[in-house]
Scaffold this motif. Structure first.
Motif, mmCIF file in Angstrom:
data_model
loop_
_atom_site.group_PDB
_atom_site.id
_atom_site.type_symbol
_atom_site.label_atom_id
_atom_site.label_comp_id
_atom_site.label_asym_id
_atom_site.label_seq_id
_atom_site.Cartn_x
_atom_site.Cartn_y
_atom_site.Cartn_z
ATOM 1 N N TRP A 208 0.812 -1.214 0.000
ATOM 2 C CA TRP A 208 0.000 0.000 0.000
ATOM 3 C C TRP A 208 0.846 1.264 0.000
ATOM 4 O O TRP A 208 0.311 2.338 -0.281
ATOM 5 N N GLY A 209 2.121 1.171 0.343
ATOM 6 C CA GLY A 209 2.990 2.337 0.288
ATOM 7 C C GLY A 209 3.668 2.692 1.586
ATOM 8 O O GLY A 209 4.445 3.656 1.626
ATOM 9 N N ALA A 210 3.430 1.964 2.659
ATOM 10 C CA ALA A 210 4.068 2.268 3.942
ATOM 11 C C ALA A 210 5.535 1.831 3.918
ATOM 12 O O ALA A 210 5.865 0.763 3.399
ATOM 13 N N THR A 211 6.394 2.653 4.468
ATOM 14 C CA THR A 211 7.816 2.324 4.565
ATOM 15 C C THR A 211 8.111 1.489 5.797
ATOM 16 O O THR A 211 8.964 0.602 5.759
ATOM 17 N N ALA A 212 7.426 1.756 6.880
ATOM 18 C CA ALA A 212 7.657 1.041 8.136
ATOM 19 C C ALA A 212 6.360 1.001 8.925
ATOM 20 O O ALA A 212 5.467 1.844 8.734
ATOM 21 N N VAL A 213 6.261 0.033 9.824
ATOM 22 C CA VAL A 213 5.094 -0.096 10.683
ATOM 23 C C VAL A 213 5.573 -0.389 12.094
ATOM 24 O O VAL A 213 6.491 -1.187 12.299
ATOM 25 N N THR A 214 4.978 0.276 13.058
ATOM 26 C CA THR A 214 5.241 0.022 14.471
ATOM 27 C C THR A 214 4.048 -0.710 15.059
ATOM 28 O O THR A 214 2.902 -0.245 14.939
ATOM 29 N N ILE A 215 4.306 -1.848 15.699
ATOM 30 C CA ILE A 215 3.242 -2.664 16.279
ATOM 31 C C ILE A 215 3.333 -2.576 17.795
ATOM 32 O O ILE A 215 4.293 -3.056 18.396
ATOM 33 N N HIS A 216 2.339 -1.947 18.401
ATOM 34 C CA HIS A 216 2.233 -1.914 19.858
ATOM 35 C C HIS A 216 1.547 -3.208 20.290
ATOM 36 O O HIS A 216 0.440 -3.500 19.842
ATOM 37 N N GLY A 217 2.200 -3.965 21.150
ATOM 38 C CA GLY A 217 1.742 -5.314 21.473
ATOM 39 C C GLY A 217 0.542 -5.393 22.376
ATOM 40 O O GLY A 217 0.471 -6.288 23.226
ATOM 41 N N ARG A 218 -0.418 -4.499 22.215
ATOM 42 C CA ARG A 218 -1.664 -4.541 22.977
ATOM 43 C C ARG A 218 -2.822 -4.179 22.070
ATOM 44 O O ARG A 218 -2.649 -3.500 21.063
ATOM 45 N N THR A 219 -4.020 -4.588 22.441
ATOM 46 C CA THR A 219 -5.215 -4.210 21.711
ATOM 47 C C THR A 219 -5.739 -2.875 22.223
ATOM 48 O O THR A 219 -5.315 -2.377 23.273
ATOM 49 N N ARG A 220 -6.694 -2.331 21.496
ATOM 50 C CA ARG A 220 -7.291 -1.072 21.927
ATOM 51 C C ARG A 220 -8.071 -1.267 23.226
ATOM 52 O O ARG A 220 -8.014 -0.429 24.125
ATOM 53 N N GLN A 221 -8.776 -2.380 23.331
ATOM 54 C CA GLN A 221 -9.566 -2.641 24.531
ATOM 55 C C GLN A 221 -8.669 -2.815 25.744
ATOM 56 O O GLN A 221 -9.033 -2.439 26.859
ATOM 57 N N GLN A 222 -7.481 -3.336 25.531
ATOM 58 C CA GLN A 222 -6.563 -3.572 26.641
ATOM 59 C C GLN A 222 -5.936 -2.287 27.154
ATOM 60 O O GLN A 222 -5.485 -2.227 28.300
ATOM 61 N N ARG A 223 -5.890 -1.256 26.323
ATOM 62 C CA ARG A 223 -5.237 0.009 26.669
ATOM 63 C C ARG A 223 -3.782 -0.244 27.056
ATOM 64 O O ARG A 223 -2.990 -0.658 26.242
ATOM 65 N N TYR A 224 -3.438 0.010 28.329
ATOM 66 C CA TYR A 224 -2.058 -0.196 28.781
ATOM 67 C C TYR A 224 -1.959 -1.250 29.875
ATOM 68 O O TYR A 224 -0.923 -1.365 30.522
ATOM 69 N N SER A 225 -3.044 -1.979 30.101
ATOM 70 C CA SER A 225 -3.001 -3.012 31.121
ATOM 71 C C SER A 225 -2.396 -4.283 30.552
ATOM 72 O O SER A 225 -2.399 -4.511 29.338
ATOM 73 N N LYS A 226 -1.869 -5.114 31.421
ATOM 74 C CA LYS A 226 -1.208 -6.380 31.073
ATOM 75 C C LYS A 226 0.052 -6.105 30.257
ATOM 76 O O LYS A 226 0.297 -4.984 29.808
ATOM 77 N N LEU A 227 0.840 -7.137 30.081
ATOM 78 C CA LEU A 227 2.095 -6.999 29.356
ATOM 79 C C LEU A 227 1.853 -7.097 27.853
ATOM 80 O O LEU A 227 0.894 -7.697 27.391
ATOM 81 N N ALA A 228 2.767 -6.510 27.104
ATOM 82 C CA ALA A 228 2.663 -6.536 25.648
ATOM 83 C C ALA A 228 2.887 -7.955 25.127
ATOM 84 O O ALA A 228 3.683 -8.723 25.678
ATOM 85 N N ASP A 229 2.199 -8.284 24.057
ATOM 86 C CA ASP A 229 2.287 -9.609 23.444
ATOM 87 C C ASP A 229 3.411 -9.600 22.412
ATOM 88 O O ASP A 229 3.189 -9.367 21.216
#
Length: 762
Positions: free
Chosen positions: A561-582
């Motif tokens: 699609w044209g993206a040069t890089a992608v950053t993956i935050h290891g949590r879902t939106r529902q999880q917010r910042y709770s629990k450890l990243a996957d």
């Protein structure tokens, strides 16, 4: 290293802090964590602090200010021991608030900037029509005392931009040939990307032109006759997911059985919108006649080249139209087609794969999609300058011509809302960060010319690899913002936020809401990347709902699609910042990514060992983005580069805060308003730094980001003060650097993100 010398912790009078004076304490009580082993404490996510440093938790007195004495260690909503009756504020109309603001500006404390800088009333170009005060004597009578230290603009060899209103005016050098309160020399600004007034006026009047973005949207069918159908298709996708009618598989991919029907409806609506009116009937008739001639030429083996160098076959165009009508006639699915529709949908094909280049008469190469070629009117084979001027010359010539940035193994400071401001990024650059990114800015506000939003795009000269992050819900808004930034700002890349979990952002269809609409994600990325040559990156979460990850099904498409890089935050939106990243899921996505897409992991990195483990477990990761780890201890970049645990002293930590204050005064100003703005953002940062536990106090190292720090006493008074989770103690630290707070000052942290396992956050 600058700011980390072994000099005394604080210049000026010696400050002695008694640990018992920080907050009243009760009689010593048995500590449950003191009876547990280090392994048991770690299992309970409690920091294993050495027993000799533990102390009973402080008891908050009920007569203290409830707004400045709150518990914020957990990051949850601040809770007070005693809750007095709320004070009802008088509701005022907008006209009344505006009148009071005008009167306040006319008061003696709000001196006109031109008058303050020159010391002469006649220097203001607005004279009596100026909104600010010109009374020098009244200002001098009400001005607060100067602060200790020197003016932050003294080293710039230029006049202080705040003149008499500077809180360090006593250190200004008075010369015979310059006005009082200024310094000799020429001002040297080290900040870039300021909003131009002419550009702001065009944005205010909605007269700014976006030729590159509009041409990109036209090629994708997102601007013009087909726009309505495209938007309706995206909206229906989002409604199906929101209403729960989508069939979500184990990987979180939303398979909606009605998507095929929606596409049929959109296609029919596009055909209806494309029907010519009476005014264009003659033109359509001429097109048919031309196409018949072209058919005869093609039948004889001669191809027709249109005015922009694309080989068009009229027979192919007619075949496409026939196939479209056949699809509409067969709209009613039979049993076999129903079974096919219930199967998982294939990933969206990128339009980049449909692009090709043809060069005619040594003219520039122009890219077009297959679907656009059938709509181009056939012209004579001679290519003229006028024809080329009417084409999309403003678009990038070829996807391969996009600038490339090698992010591999570079230390990436994440874009951090509120706290990730320019002074904080300068601190991180001093401590070893390689890549920096500005705070998230909303596209709609940037296109409206809001100065406060444009301030988030500011860049310092020390940021050698810098990007900005924007957030928008629709491809036209994001593409135009990208073009605007590319034209009027100096940036190395533009990052599109597709993972923000904040409700006010998600409710507008931006941030994490895009994770439920992959077709709109595709449109946003393609339209933005086509419009500019500046690299476009994206930041996502693993998914929207807990347990429904879906990035692994889209990772192969991001690069196409044209993206040069992608950053993956290891949590879902529902999880917010709770629990450890996957991180296992991040590894899975990185291994599935195409070779032309760089992948960053993000989440829970607080030491160089965390960095090393993730890099060794998945060599396919280009790098790792550091977010809250940098807020808690910005020297994490130094630890990673030097591969050591830095047992930093309280004096060295205070020197870092002093550097931040100096950078803040240079950025926000050295007058009273600038000092209080610097204080506000310093307090926001201190709400994170209090979570740091010194290495020398731990039984088990390194510290993990989900450990709850118990109440402990530091190795000296200043370290004890910095470990306090009380906002009143954060204010005491700010007073050591910026003087006394104004009367009636109150502070409550804006952000309350945490990494602790709470059921209500999962």
């Amino acid at each position: 290293m600058d700011g980390l010398s072994s000099e005394p912790a604080f210049e000026g009078p010696t400050i002695s802090v008694n640990p018992m004076d920080i907050s009243p304490v009760a009689q010593p009580q048995p500590q449950p964590q003191a009876q547990l082993s280090s392994e048991e404490l770690v299992a309970k996510a409690i920091a294993p602090v050495k027993r000799e440093f533990l102390r009973p938790p402080p008891v908050r007195p009920s007569n203290n200010n409830t707004n400045t004495d709150r518990k914020t260690t957990d990051g949850d909503d601040a809770v007070s021991e005693s809750k007095p009756a709320p004070i009802l504020k008088e509701k005022k109309s907008k006209r009344q608030l505006k009148r009071e603001r005008r009167q306040e500006q006319k008061s003696g404390l709000h001196l006109c900037n031109a008058v303050a800088k020159s010391g002469k009333v006649s220097s203001c170009p607005y004279k009596d029509n100026c909104r600010f005060s010109h009374d020098l004597e009244a200002f001098k009578a009400q001005k607060l005392a100067d602060l200790e230290g020197s003016c932050p603009f003294l080293d710039n060899e230029g006049p202080c931009p705040y003149g008499l209103s500077c809180r360090f005016a006593g250190t200004h050098n008075d010369g015979d040939d310059v006005p009082a309160g200024t310094m000799n020399g020429k001002k040297n600004s080290s900040e870039m990307n300021a909003l131009n007034k002419d550009v702001q006026k065009l944005l205010w009047k909605n007269k700014m032109k976006f030729p590159k973005a509009d041409n990109s949207l036209k090629l994708l069918g997102l601007l013009g006759p087909g726009k309505k159908g495209k938007l309706m298709e995206n909206e229906k996708d989002g409604q199906n997911v929101a209403n729960g009618c989508g069939n979500i598989d184990g990987n979180g991919s939303c398979n909606v059985a009605l998507e095929a029907d929606n596409e049929m409806e959109c296609s029919s609506k596009v055909l209806e919108e494309d029907k010519p009116d009476e005014a264009n009937a003659q033109l359509e008739k001429e097109k048919v006649m031309d196409s018949e001639k072209d058919d005869q030429i093609v039948a004889k083996g001669a191809g027709v080249v249109d005015g922009i160098g694309c080989c068009n076959s009229a027979a192919d165009a007619n075949n496409e139209v026939e196939r479209s009508f056949e699809a509409l006639e067969d709209d009613k699915p039979d049993e076999a087609s129903v079974a096919d529709e219930l199967r998982p949908l294939k990933r969206a094909k990128s339009s980049v794969d449909d692009m090709y280049s043809v060069e005619v008469h040594n003219d520039p190469i122009v890219d077009m999609k297959e679907e656009d070629k059938s709509c181009v009117q056939n012209e004579p084979t001679t290519v003229t300058e006028h024809t080329l001027a009417d084409t999309d010359k403003s678009l990038k010539l070829n996807p391969r011509e996009k600038k490339l940035i090698d992010f591999r193994d570079k230390l990436y400071l994440a874009p951090l809302t509120t706290v990730g401001n320019l002074p904080f990024r300068r601190v991180c650059k001093v401590l070893g960060a390689d890549v920096t990114c500005g705070e998230m800015a909303m596209c709609t506000n940037l296109l409206q010319g809001q100065a406060s939003e444009w301030a988030l795009l500011r860049r310092h000269s020390s940021e050698d690899l810098f990007g900005v992050q924007i957030c928008g819900a629709y491809p036209d808004t994001v593409a135009r913002t990208v073009e605007l930034i590319d034209k009027h700002c100096t940036v190395d890349f533009v990052d599109i936020n597709m993972g923000c979990p904040i409700d006010v952002v998600v409710n507008k269809g931006a941030g994490s809401a895009l994770l439920t609409k992959p077709m709109r994600m595709k449109s946003v990325i393609e339209a933005s990347s086509r419009a500019v040559d500046t690299p476009v990156t994206i930041k996502v979460r693993t998914g929207y709902f807990e347990g429904k990850n879906r990035i692994d099904s889209l990772i192969e498409d991001f690069g196409n699609w044209g993206a040069t890089a992608v950053t993956i935050h290891g949590r879902t939106r529902q999880q917010r910042y709770s629990k450890l990243a996957d991180w296992e899921y991040i590894y899975k996505c990185a291994r599935a990514a195409p070779h032309n897409l760089q992948v960053f992991g993000n989440g829970d990195v607080l030491s160089y060992l965390d960095w090393n483990n993730h890099k060794s477990n998945c060599p396919e990761l280009s790098s790792i983005m550091i977010a809250r780890g940098a807020l808690i201890k910005p020297w994490i970049f130094t630890e990673i580069k030097e591969q050591r645990h830095w047992d930093i002293s309280s004096g060295e930590r205070l020197n870092i805060l002093k550097d931040y204050v100096r950078f803040g005064l240079e950025h926000w100003g050295s007058d009273t308003r600038g000092i209080e703005t610097t204080r506000h953002f310093l307090l926001e940062w201190l709400s994170y730094t209090c979570r740091y536990i010194p290495v020398g106090l731990l039984d088990v190292i390194p510290q993990r980001i989900n450990w709850r720090p118990p109440s402990y006493i530091g190795r000296d008074d200043l370290e004890t003060l910095m470990a306090s989770d009380s906002a009143a103690d954060w204010i005491r630290i700010s007073e050591m650097l910026l003087g006394k707070v104004p009367s009636g000052f109150m502070f409550s942290p804006k952000h309350k993100s945490n990494a602790y396992d709470r059921a209500e956050n999962g």
